[in-house]
Write a protein that holds these residues in place. Structure first.
Motif, short mmCIF file in Angstrom:
data_model
loop_
_atom_site.label_atom_id
_atom_site.label_comp_id
_atom_site.label_asym_id
_atom_site.label_seq_id
_atom_site.Cartn_x
_atom_site.Cartn_y
_atom_site.Cartn_z
N TRP A 93 0.86 -1.19 0.00
CA TRP A 93 0.00 0.00 0.00
C TRP A 93 0.89 1.23 0.00
N PHE A 94 0.74 2.08 -1.02
CA PHE A 94 1.60 3.25 -1.15
C PHE A 94 1.02 4.44 -0.40
N GLY A 95 -0.27 4.69 -0.58
CA GLY A 95 -0.93 5.74 0.18
C GLY A 95 -0.49 7.15 -0.16
N GLY A 96 -0.20 7.42 -1.43
CA GLY A 96 0.20 8.77 -1.82
C GLY A 96 -0.99 9.65 -2.13
N LEU A 97 -0.80 10.96 -2.02
CA LEU A 97 -1.83 11.94 -2.35
C LEU A 97 -1.50 12.62 -3.67
N LYS A 142 -3.54 24.42 -4.71
CA LYS A 142 -3.27 23.06 -5.14
C LYS A 142 -4.53 22.20 -5.05
N ARG A 143 -4.69 21.35 -6.03
CA ARG A 143 -5.76 20.36 -5.96
C ARG A 143 -5.18 19.12 -5.28
N VAL A 144 -5.84 18.63 -4.25
CA VAL A 144 -5.41 17.43 -3.53
C VAL A 144 -6.50 16.38 -3.68
N ASP A 145 -6.12 15.20 -4.12
CA ASP A 145 -7.08 14.12 -4.34
C ASP A 145 -6.52 12.82 -3.77
N PHE A 146 -7.42 12.00 -3.26
CA PHE A 146 -7.01 10.71 -2.71
C PHE A 146 -7.67 9.58 -3.49
N PHE A 147 -6.91 8.54 -3.75
CA PHE A 147 -7.43 7.33 -4.37
C PHE A 147 -6.48 6.18 -4.00
N ALA A 148 -6.97 4.97 -4.13
CA ALA A 148 -6.15 3.80 -3.77
C ALA A 148 -4.99 3.68 -4.74
N ASN A 149 -3.77 3.55 -4.21
CA ASN A 149 -2.59 3.35 -5.06
C ASN A 149 -1.67 2.32 -4.41
N PHE A 150 -1.25 1.36 -5.22
CA PHE A 150 -0.44 0.24 -4.76
C PHE A 150 0.80 0.09 -5.63
N ALA A 151 1.88 -0.34 -4.98
CA ALA A 151 3.06 -0.80 -5.72
C ALA A 151 2.96 -2.33 -5.78
N VAL A 152 2.97 -2.89 -6.98
CA VAL A 152 2.77 -4.33 -7.14
C VAL A 152 3.71 -4.89 -8.20
N ASP A 153 3.79 -6.20 -8.21
CA ASP A 153 4.43 -6.91 -9.33
C ASP A 153 3.39 -6.94 -10.45
N VAL A 154 3.45 -5.96 -11.35
CA VAL A 154 2.37 -5.69 -12.29
C VAL A 154 2.01 -6.91 -13.14
N GLU A 155 2.99 -7.59 -13.69
CA GLU A 155 2.71 -8.72 -14.57
C GLU A 155 1.92 -9.81 -13.83
N SER A 156 2.37 -10.18 -12.66
CA SER A 156 1.67 -11.22 -11.90
C SER A 156 0.33 -10.72 -11.38
N TYR A 157 0.26 -9.46 -11.00
CA TYR A 157 -0.98 -8.88 -10.46
C TYR A 157 -2.10 -8.95 -11.49
N LEU A 158 -1.79 -8.59 -12.73
CA LEU A 158 -2.80 -8.60 -13.78
C LEU A 158 -3.21 -10.02 -14.16
N LYS A 159 -2.33 -10.98 -13.96
CA LYS A 159 -2.72 -12.38 -14.18
C LYS A 159 -3.70 -12.85 -13.11
N LEU A 160 -3.56 -12.30 -11.91
CA LEU A 160 -4.46 -12.67 -10.82
C LEU A 160 -5.81 -11.96 -10.96
N TYR A 161 -5.79 -10.71 -11.39
CA TYR A 161 -7.02 -9.93 -11.50
C TYR A 161 -7.44 -9.83 -12.97
N THR A 162 -8.02 -10.91 -13.43
CA THR A 162 -8.46 -10.96 -14.82
C THR A 162 -9.68 -10.08 -15.07
N GLU A 163 -10.26 -9.52 -14.00
CA GLU A 163 -11.38 -8.59 -14.18
C GLU A 163 -10.93 -7.30 -14.88
N MET A 164 -9.64 -6.99 -14.79
CA MET A 164 -9.11 -5.76 -15.36
C MET A 164 -8.72 -5.98 -16.82
N ILE A 165 -9.17 -5.10 -17.69
CA ILE A 165 -8.89 -5.19 -19.13
C ILE A 165 -7.93 -4.07 -19.50
N VAL A 166 -6.76 -4.45 -20.02
CA VAL A 166 -5.74 -3.49 -20.43
C VAL A 166 -5.43 -3.71 -21.91
#
Length: 389
Positions: A85-89, A99-123
């Motif tokens: 969990w990165f937790g950046g603003l 300044k505009r400040v916005d919050f959203f979920a942000n993660f550092a992940v092993d992208v290749e493996s992560y996308l294989k696990l989450y097939t719901e995401m279309i890239v």
């Protein structure tokens, strides 16, 4: 039925105010249900074939990246990805020096493996290729891209709240890909980026990761795989806790307190208030029509007819309020897409079960509010009611 509608028109102002009060109460109830659904979205969309490994002491503790090799040896695994969990603003300059400040979920992940696990995401394939070639590249959801007004190739900066950068500056990324989803309720406001980029730039936590996500070949093996993983590190300085994805997502919700209990309590108060409003209206209406009920019984209406006439009137008022209140809430949440806090609620909608529950509560409220005057009408004697005529 005709008598019910005629009685409702007897005092239009009172009927309209009662319907309005009921509508407001049910609209608030539905919006609370929509908030609960938004909070529980991550739980509801969790896959039974995915497990999450965290530190035994909780999410604020990290695990050695060296654990990945040993975890991969466990039978039954299809894929493994590390994540933190990165937790950046997000910050962007605005006219006037603000300044505009916005919050959203942000993660550092092993992208290749992560996308294989989450097939719901279309890239798109070309965007995926560009993402994998750029260590400082990131992937964001299409709803987040629309919210920030960003597209592929744009730059984005996050101010770290947990992981400061070596040079003390914000973390800079290039949007290399934008994902959509196969499932409408999947979170489309996330940002993920390469864990290697975080590893190289952070000032502390080298060789550590926040959690591991495991993909199972067979969802039925979750208990045996979880136990096998935790046994590997039971006597290590950093013991693990392996749980299914649903339990992991519940941890995030529990960090904000028992919101379900709070919302249910508020909803109960709202419904009780609605019941008092409807009951007061029906009592007043019944007292005003004592002689009329006596006349109805004198001309041949049975006690049961009078009883169900009063119950029907109360139910009609409640259902009219439900149509107005639930309909307004459904229009706001499901048609107009009104979202009170898009930074916290990636998907905001009113579930169909909540709509049915609201109408059920309205009908029940109508019956309960009409039962006392209806019983009084049932016991009323025609001679006594007509004495003052």
């Amino acid at each position: 039925m005709r008598l019910v509608w005629l009685n409702l028109r007897r005092s239009p102002a009172r009927t309209a105010l009662t319907v309005f009060g009921t509508a407001v109460a049910l609209a608030l109830f539905c919006l609370l249900e929509a908030l609960l659904a938004a909070f529980n979205l991550g739980v509801d969309m969790a896959s039974a074939s995915r497990l999450v490994v965290t530190h035994q002491e909780g999410l604020t503790f990290t695990l050695p990246q060296a654990y990945a090799h040993r975890i991969r040896q466990v039978d039954g695994l299809r894929e493994l990805a590390e994540g933190t969990w990165f937790g950046g603003l997000y910050e962007a300059p605005l006219p006037g020096g603000q300044k505009r400040v916005d919050f959203f979920a942000n993660f550092a992940v092993d992208v290749e493996s992560y996308l294989k696990l989450y097939t719901e995401m279309i890239v798109p394939p070309d965007q995926y290729s560009a993402l994998m070639k750029d260590r400082a590249g990131c992937l964001i959801g299409d709803k987040l891209a629309a919210r920030l007004g960003k597209g592929v190739g744009d730059r984005i900066s996050l101010r770290p709240l947990i992981w400061p950068k070596k040079d003390g500056k914000p973390w800079d990324f290039t949007i290399r890909a934008i994902y959509t989803c196969r499932i409408e309720t999947f979170d489309r406001t996330m940002m993920i980026f390469h864990h290697l980029y975080l590893e190289e730039g952070r000032t502390f936590g080298k060789g550590e990761t926040g959690f591991y996500i495991l993909g199972l070949r067979d969802a039925e093996q979750f208990a045996s795989v979880s136990a096998a993983v935790d046994r590997l590190f039971a006597n290590s300085p950093d013991p693990t806790r392996t749980m299914n994805e649903k339990a992991f997502n519940l941890q995030f919700i529990s960090m904000m307190g028992n919101l379900k209990l709070l919302f249910r309590f508020i909803g109960t108060v709202v419904i009780f208030t609605m019941l008092l409003i409807a009951a007061n209206t029906m009592m007043m209406s019944a007292r005003e029509r004592t002689r009329e009920m006596g006349i109805l019984k004198a001309v041949g209406f049975t006690d049961a007819h009078v009883f169900f006439l009063l119950i029907g009137e109360a139910v009609a008022i409640a259902l009219l309020g439900a149509l107005a209140g639930v309909g307004s809430a459904w229009l706001l949440a499901n048609v107009l897409g009104a979202n009170p806090m898009p930074e916290f609620f990636p998907v905001f909608f009113l579930p169909g079960t909540s709509v049915l529950a609201a109408f059920g509560l309205a009908a029940l409220t109508g019956v309960l509010s009409g039962i006392v005057p209806a019983l009084a009408g049932l016991r009323l004697k025609a001679v006594e009611a007509l004495r003052s005529v």
